[in-house]
Design a protein around this motif. Sequence first.
Motif, PDB file in Angstrom:
ATOM      1  N   ARG A 160       0.818  -1.220   0.000  1.00 22.11           N
ATOM      2  CA  ARG A 160       0.000   0.000   0.000  1.00 22.11           C
ATOM      3  C   ARG A 160       0.854   1.273   0.000  1.00 22.11           C
ATOM      4  N   LEU A 170      -0.098  -0.423  -9.761  1.00 16.90           N
ATOM      5  CA  LEU A 170      -1.212  -0.554  -8.815  1.00 16.90           C
ATOM      6  C   LEU A 170      -2.285  -1.469  -9.414  1.00 16.90           C
ATOM      7  N   VAL A 174      -8.697   1.554  -5.362  1.00 15.19           N
ATOM      8  CA  VAL A 174      -8.413   2.456  -4.244  1.00 15.19           C
ATOM      9  C   VAL A 174      -9.528   3.501  -4.179  1.00 15.19           C
ATOM     10  N   THR A 243       1.625   1.448   8.478  1.00 10.93           N
ATOM     11  CA  THR A 243       1.074   0.625   7.405  1.00 10.93           C
ATOM     12  C   THR A 243       0.363  -0.588   7.985  1.00 10.93           C
ATOM     13  N   ASP A 246      -4.873  -3.348   5.395  1.00  8.24           N
ATOM     14  CA  ASP A 246      -5.975  -2.768   4.629  1.00  8.24           C
ATOM     15  C   ASP A 246      -5.926  -1.247   4.508  1.00  8.24           C
ATOM     16  N   CYS A 247      -4.894  -0.599   5.056  1.00  3.93           N
ATOM     17  CA  CYS A 247      -4.846   0.863   4.992  1.00  3.93           C
ATOM     18  C   CYS A 247      -3.468   1.375   5.396  1.00  3.93           C
ATOM     19  N   ASP A 261      -6.426   4.317   1.743  1.00  2.00           N
ATOM     20  CA  ASP A 261      -6.181   2.960   1.246  1.00  2.00           C
ATOM     21  C   ASP A 261      -4.731   2.771   0.819  1.00  2.00           C
ATOM     22  N   ALA A 262      -4.076   3.850   0.385  1.00  4.18           N
ATOM     23  CA  ALA A 262      -2.693   3.761  -0.084  1.00  4.18           C
ATOM     24  C   ALA A 262      -2.065   5.142  -0.053  1.00  4.18           C
TER      25      ALA A 262
END
Length: 463
Positions: A160, A170, A174, A243, A246-247, A261-262
């Motif tokens: 992420r 990617l 997102v 990090t 999931d997020c 999300d990233a």
Amino acid sequence: MQSHYDVVVIGAGPAGEGAAMKLTKEGRKVAVVDARQEVGGNCTHVGTIPSKALRQTVFNIMRYQRDPLFQRVGELRNVPVSQVLARAKNIIQEQVSVHTRFYDRNRVDLHHGQATFVDPHTLRIKTLEGGKELVTFDQAVIATGSRPYQPEDIDFKHPRVFDSDKILSLDYPVHKLIIYGAGVIGCEYASIFVGLGYKVDLINTQNQLLSYLDDEIADALSYYLRELGVLIRHQEQYEKLETFDDCVVMHLKSGKKIKADAILWCNGRTGNTDTLGLENVGLTANSRGQLATDRQYRTSVPHIFAVGDVIGYPSLASAAYDQGRCVGAHMTGTGDMEHVDDVPTGIYTIPEISSIGKTEKQLTEEKVPYEVGQAFFRHLARAQITGETVGMLKILFNRDTLEILGIHCFGNNAAEIVHIGQAIMQQKGGGNSLKYFVNTTFNYPTMAEAYRVAALNGLNRLF
């Protein structure tokens, strides 16, 4: 068997290609060494070409979404970047084929592998197959480009966490993206991802976007990014990044926490010099991996030159190619190329920005008696026909002599439009006058007509 060359060029991007083509046409025996299997450098494979292809696809989506006849295009929103970039892969291969033919036609030897200086006149190449080659040379050109700067306290291997190279891979949807760094690359990607339907937080370490631009243009960019939905946070510095599976959560020194999300890290670039063995030739790069050169792009070692992103500003593919050609001219003594100074700025946000020459702030500080001519795209018939009515053309000129001092454009095709003004600015003997645009007939309807409108607007301000 050891080969000898008049010149070895390290790097097959725009700068290396420019040098190689100029040198070989002047009769030099040239070898080009590149770490990739294919030519084109970062520009073709992970930089300019794929990112601008991505931008064009997103621009097309945004254009169709405004037309009720094409509402189904909206289904493309929130798709992974890797899917949107499918078209770019074909463009990259077309570019590779074109540039490979340049090297073949001009009989430039290509070596694919990692280059390292052994001594001031010998280069060791670790081939992609794992073998080793030695080549000797009289002169060398370092054109190895740059890569995204990666702070040591951020884990860029995390799925992420992205930089501007990795983001092109990617492969999952997102919904919210943090972009840290609001330079050219950060602003370009902010407009791209918000166009794909992402929520974007753009973290700017400065107090305004792209402060080297004309203030009015920079303000317009900020306004339209916000109109698209980008949340811009000025004068912020990151403290740490957490990090999770999931997020990600970014902690700012101001105390803010931002969850997304990233994250896309776009804060600076580093010259690709760390594997060159510079110590074996007596060269030292600065803290960002960049090499210092003189006006002829010569390093502190007289027979070694450096061009392109590896020397820093302006870090543009267009300038890099001309820098390479300039080096070739100096090496061969043809003297037909000067130091690359007057370079137009091309920023491929949505909408585009392009400029050349002085800004209002610079002219005011220099106490130059200037005036402004403006043409707003919403008033032009061609812009109304295409539906791309956002933007303006701005001409700065000397109110006494009418000499054109700066061209600043914001809007669709700005990077193309600016070249008309650039050509007139560079005319000698009084040819760089605002009167050219008043006395020249332009096709109608066109975007080029903006020059006539802006020129008349400026003349009407005089008394």
